[in-house]
Design a protein around this motif. Structure first.
Motif, mmCIF file in Angstrom:
data_model
loop_
_atom_site.group_PDB
_atom_site.id
_atom_site.type_symbol
_atom_site.label_atom_id
_atom_site.label_comp_id
_atom_site.label_asym_id
_atom_site.label_seq_id
_atom_site.Cartn_x
_atom_site.Cartn_y
_atom_site.Cartn_z
ATOM 1 N N GLY A 16 0.814 -1.221 -0.315
ATOM 2 C CA GLY A 16 -0.131 -0.484 -0.394
ATOM 3 C C GLY A 16 0.970 0.965 0.164
ATOM 4 O O GLY A 16 0.275 2.869 0.124
ATOM 5 N N GLY A 17 1.658 1.067 -0.698
ATOM 6 C CA GLY A 17 2.892 2.071 -1.032
ATOM 7 C C GLY A 17 3.198 2.645 1.047
ATOM 8 O O GLY A 17 4.089 3.967 0.859
ATOM 9 N N SER A 61 -4.598 3.676 2.572
ATOM 10 C CA SER A 61 -3.417 3.630 1.899
ATOM 11 C C SER A 61 -3.355 4.992 0.480
ATOM 12 O O SER A 61 -4.647 5.315 -0.102
ATOM 13 N N GLU A 62 -2.294 5.301 0.238
ATOM 14 C CA GLU A 62 -1.805 6.385 -0.269
ATOM 15 C C GLU A 62 -1.953 5.585 -1.817
ATOM 16 O O GLU A 62 -2.869 6.439 -2.585
ATOM 17 N N GLY A 88 -1.514 0.679 9.150
ATOM 18 C CA GLY A 88 -3.036 0.565 9.563
ATOM 19 C C GLY A 88 -3.992 0.957 8.641
ATOM 20 O O GLY A 88 -4.569 1.261 9.015
ATOM 21 N N GLN A 89 -3.485 1.115 7.250
ATOM 22 C CA GLN A 89 -4.835 1.852 6.702
ATOM 23 C C GLN A 89 -4.962 0.575 5.828
ATOM 24 O O GLN A 89 -4.588 -0.271 5.360
ATOM 25 N N ILE A 90 -6.033 0.738 5.272
ATOM 26 C CA ILE A 90 -6.795 -0.051 3.568
ATOM 27 C C ILE A 90 -5.853 -0.590 3.263
ATOM 28 O O ILE A 90 -5.986 0.950 2.099
ATOM 29 N N ASP A 108 -2.162 -4.131 -8.789
ATOM 30 C CA ASP A 108 -2.890 -2.869 -7.968
ATOM 31 C C ASP A 108 -4.499 -1.881 -8.721
ATOM 32 O O ASP A 108 -4.463 -2.311 -9.888
ATOM 33 N N VAL A 109 -4.866 -1.463 -7.765
ATOM 34 C CA VAL A 109 -6.356 -0.120 -8.541
ATOM 35 C C VAL A 109 -5.736 0.760 -9.559
ATOM 36 O O VAL A 109 -6.388 0.809 -10.878
#
Length: 268
Positions: A51-52, A87-88, A147-149, A193-194
């Motif tokens: 997530g960066g 996440s970033e 702790g970010q999604i 990834d997205v």
């Protein structure tokens, strides 16, 4: 309750010959799961998706606390708070207004229960049982080291494969790439990834023109382990079929956007 191990994709050898022949024509914009024998979905993500944030995975206690914060934000229906927990990587393709739009289409979260927690190298997967205004549903939250999604997956094993495929293409066509990625198996999310999913959809539309509508979805072949769904989609230059492969749990494990869409015929 242990985290369900999502099975890696196998070659769809038992699908119908006609479906396989059609699938072989759809190359160039193909997304499929790499073979990961013996590796559960959460572990695959842990090795490939941070997530960066280059931090070690959360402890079990920290992951449970982060999951509770995220779910509390979902229940509050506060789009700004919800967006701040991305996440970033996810923030780069979303916005608070997009989050608010998505929330309007989702059932109200009433309560939840944290089930299993699986740690990887740089991400942690938390399995959650949700109680919503539309009923119960299981979801897998993927958290980075901050702790970010950084990803999620909803269990849709009780729905028809064609309906899941339609929901996936609908999310793509409306620009909700985070939601679209949530239909992919955790293994496949570890492969794309997205931003890559967004780029592939945009690449398709450069050939076909802008999305207009989904006409229908047909299950073209199936076996005990897999389903091949053709989503007949209309664009403003032409119409074409998008191929979506799902496993027995209705997790999307393969996608093919034709690299050579049907050229529109001239009017005679």
């Amino acid at each position: 309750m242990s985290l369900r191990h999502l099975r890696p994709a196998q070659q769809p050898q038992t699908l119908s010959r006609m479906a396989l022949a059609m699938l072989s024509l759809a190359t160039g914009l193909s997304i499929t799961v790499a073979s990961l024998p013996g590796v559960p979905g959460g572990a695959a993500l842990a090795q490939s998706q941070s997530g960066g944030v280059d931090r070690p995975a959360l402890s079990v206690e920290a992951a449970r606390a982060a999951a509770n914060r995220i779910l509390a934000a979902v229940k509050s229906r506060d789009p700004n708070l919800r967006y701040s927990q991305f996440s970033e990587e996810l923030k780069a393709v979303s916005s608070p207004s997009m989050v608010a739009e998505t929330m309007r289409t989702q059932p109200q979260l009433l309560s939840w229960k944290l089930l299993s927690v699986q740690r990887g190298l740089r991400s942690t997967t938390v399995e959650v049982s949700l109680n919503t205004s539309a009923g119960k549903r299981e979801v897998f939250l993927v958290l980075n080291g901050a702790g970010q999604i950084s990803g999620y997956h909803i269990d849709l094993a009780d729905q028809a494969p064609s309906l899941v495929a339609i929901k996936f293409v609908t999310a793509l066509s409306t620009g909700h790439f985070i939601s679209a990625r949530g239909f992919l198996s955790l293994e496949l999310q570890g492969e794309i990834d997205v931003a890559s999913l967004q780029a592939r959809w945009q690449q398709l539309q450069r050939q076909t023109g802008d999305f207009v509508r989904i006409n229908k979805a047909v299950e073209a072949g199936s076996s005990a382990d897999q389903h091949l769904v053709l989503v007949y989609t209309e664009f403003n230059r032409l119409s074409d079929s998008l191929f979506v492969i799902l496993n027995a749990n209705n997790d999307i494990i393969g996608i093919d956007f034709p690299s050579d869409p049907i050229v529109p015929k001239q009017v005679r």
